[in-house]
Scaffold this active site. Sequence first.
Site, short mmCIF file in Angstrom:
data_model
loop_
_atom_site.label_atom_id
_atom_site.label_comp_id
_atom_site.label_asym_id
_atom_site.label_seq_id
_atom_site.Cartn_x
_atom_site.Cartn_y
_atom_site.Cartn_z
N LYS A 87 0.86 -1.18 0.00
CA LYS A 87 0.00 0.00 0.00
C LYS A 87 0.90 1.23 0.00
CE LYS A 87 -4.15 -1.88 0.33
NZ LYS A 87 -5.26 -1.62 -0.60
N LEU B 290 -10.42 -8.01 3.08
CA LEU B 290 -10.23 -8.57 4.42
C LEU B 290 -11.43 -9.43 4.82
CD1 LEU B 290 -9.09 -5.25 6.22
CD2 LEU B 290 -7.62 -6.82 4.95
N ASP C 160 -0.52 -0.36 -4.40
CA ASP C 160 -1.94 0.03 -4.44
C ASP C 160 -2.09 1.35 -3.69
OD1 ASP C 160 -4.69 0.23 -4.48
OD2 ASP C 160 -5.08 -1.65 -3.42
N LYS D 288 -13.30 -7.58 -7.88
CA LYS D 288 -13.85 -7.90 -6.55
C LYS D 288 -15.32 -8.21 -6.78
CE LYS D 288 -10.65 -5.19 -3.79
NZ LYS D 288 -10.43 -3.88 -3.16
N ASP E 213 -9.20 -0.87 -9.86
CA ASP E 213 -9.94 -1.52 -8.77
C ASP E 213 -11.23 -0.73 -8.54
OD1 ASP E 213 -10.94 -2.42 -6.33
OD2 ASP E 213 -9.07 -2.30 -5.22
N GLU F 147 -1.86 -0.14 -8.79
CA GLU F 147 -3.31 -0.29 -8.61
C GLU F 147 -3.97 1.02 -8.18
OE1 GLU F 147 -4.09 -3.73 -6.20
OE2 GLU F 147 -6.19 -3.19 -5.83
N GLY G 67 -9.42 -8.63 -2.64
CA GLY G 67 -10.00 -8.98 -1.35
C GLY G 67 -10.36 -7.74 -0.57
O1 OSB Z 1 -7.82 -1.84 -2.39
O2 OSB Z 1 -7.59 -3.91 -2.56
C1 OSB Z 1 -7.89 -2.94 -1.88
C2 OSB Z 1 -8.66 -4.03 1.70
C3 OSB Z 1 -9.74 -3.23 1.99
C4 OSB Z 1 -10.18 -2.33 1.05
C5 OSB Z 1 -9.54 -2.23 -0.19
C6 OSB Z 1 -8.46 -3.04 -0.49
C7 OSB Z 1 -7.99 -3.94 0.49
C8 OSB Z 1 -6.81 -4.78 0.32
C9 OSB Z 1 -6.71 -6.00 1.20
O3 OSB Z 1 -5.91 -4.51 -0.43
C10 OSB Z 1 -6.82 -7.27 0.45
C11 OSB Z 1 -7.04 -8.43 1.40
O4 OSB Z 1 -6.07 -8.90 2.00
O5 OSB Z 1 -8.19 -8.87 1.57
MG MG Z 2 -7.11 -2.00 -4.38
#
Ligand code: OSB
Ligand code: MG
Length: 369
Positions: free
Chosen positions: A164, A293, A189, A263, A239, A214, A291
Amino acid sequence: MFKIEAAELIVARLPLKFRFETSFGVQTDKVVPLLVLHGEGVQGVSEGTMERAPMYREETITGALALLRDVFLPRVIGQSFANPEALNDALGTFRGNRMARAMVEMAAWDLWARQLGVPLGTLLGGRKDHVEVGVSLGIQPDEAATVDVVRRHVEQGYRRIKLKIRPGWDVQPVRATREAFPDIRLTVDANSAYTLADAGRLRALDAFDLTYIEQPLAWDDLIDHAELQRQLSTPLCLDESVTSAQDARKGLAIRAGGVINVKVARVGGHTEARRVHDVAQAFGVPVWCGGMLESGIGRAHNIHLSTLPNFTLPGDTSSASRYWDTDLINERLEAQDGLMPVPAGAGTGVTLNRAFLDSVSELHEERRR
Ligand code: OSB
Ligand code: MG
């Protein structure tokens, strides 16, 4: 044909095992909305990925619960549908609110697959029995901590490391990680934290052989992403700003990116996620499964979706034990050497741990006709 007779709405809270810092804040626990649809002797379960506050996208848990109670569940309870696509069509008359709609649609897919006795991924058209997974690592206090957490996850076999980033913390962690690990598949990201004015800073990331960058720009933008993509050699991965197959078509047509993070809940469910997958494939663009979380319920849905053929980059569906001491399901979703086994059995192949769920639930209500 399947019939929906009743529904349960549940909201649970789980403490996260790590502090997850992104460009939009710090997360230490996870509020998990669940929907259980009851058919004639079968159940389907889904997980919502909206959050308390509209930080990632505009949907919220409060808003989704109200909509489910007032509009979406009354539309489906007591009804029969030929298949989950027919239910998706029925909900398709409602605009937006795709994460809330996805809760109904995904639970219907699980119910339908269980009624047929088929794994969800197989029903969606997937054939893999393992899917490649990476890991999404939050912002760390400094470069040393970044390299340390990357090392721990590389050693566990994850096939892609995603860092991140945010303005002021981007080139530093990427340079440190790339120097320590010259050969790993590395991505970043930004969760929409930059604008076109930052193009120079983002261009500096071209030096580090990232697989993609990302969602650097606004959550609802495609046009500026296309302009930024013209200025970068690293592919952009969309995304936040892809909520449908139509968004995917428009974004890829104007070359706003070269990769899509699918997603399932962001785009309204499995039917639409598969369409996004198909559009990207038609453009020759790879996708991967993102994902949010998720607990084991949402994670299992993600793993099944990832069995479709154009999911050719590792997803964010890491081992559940990374996130929780105790999951909401009875099964263990654990990757080995960066490969996540697809849960066997009908539907998602996972089952709620009701006793544990009850102990961590803040809301549990039943809806009938
Ligand atoms: O941008 O992908 C994202 C988690 C919460 C909201 C947005 C994002 C994310 C993650 C975590 O990057 C991905 C995971 O481990 O589930
Ligand atoms: Mg993302």
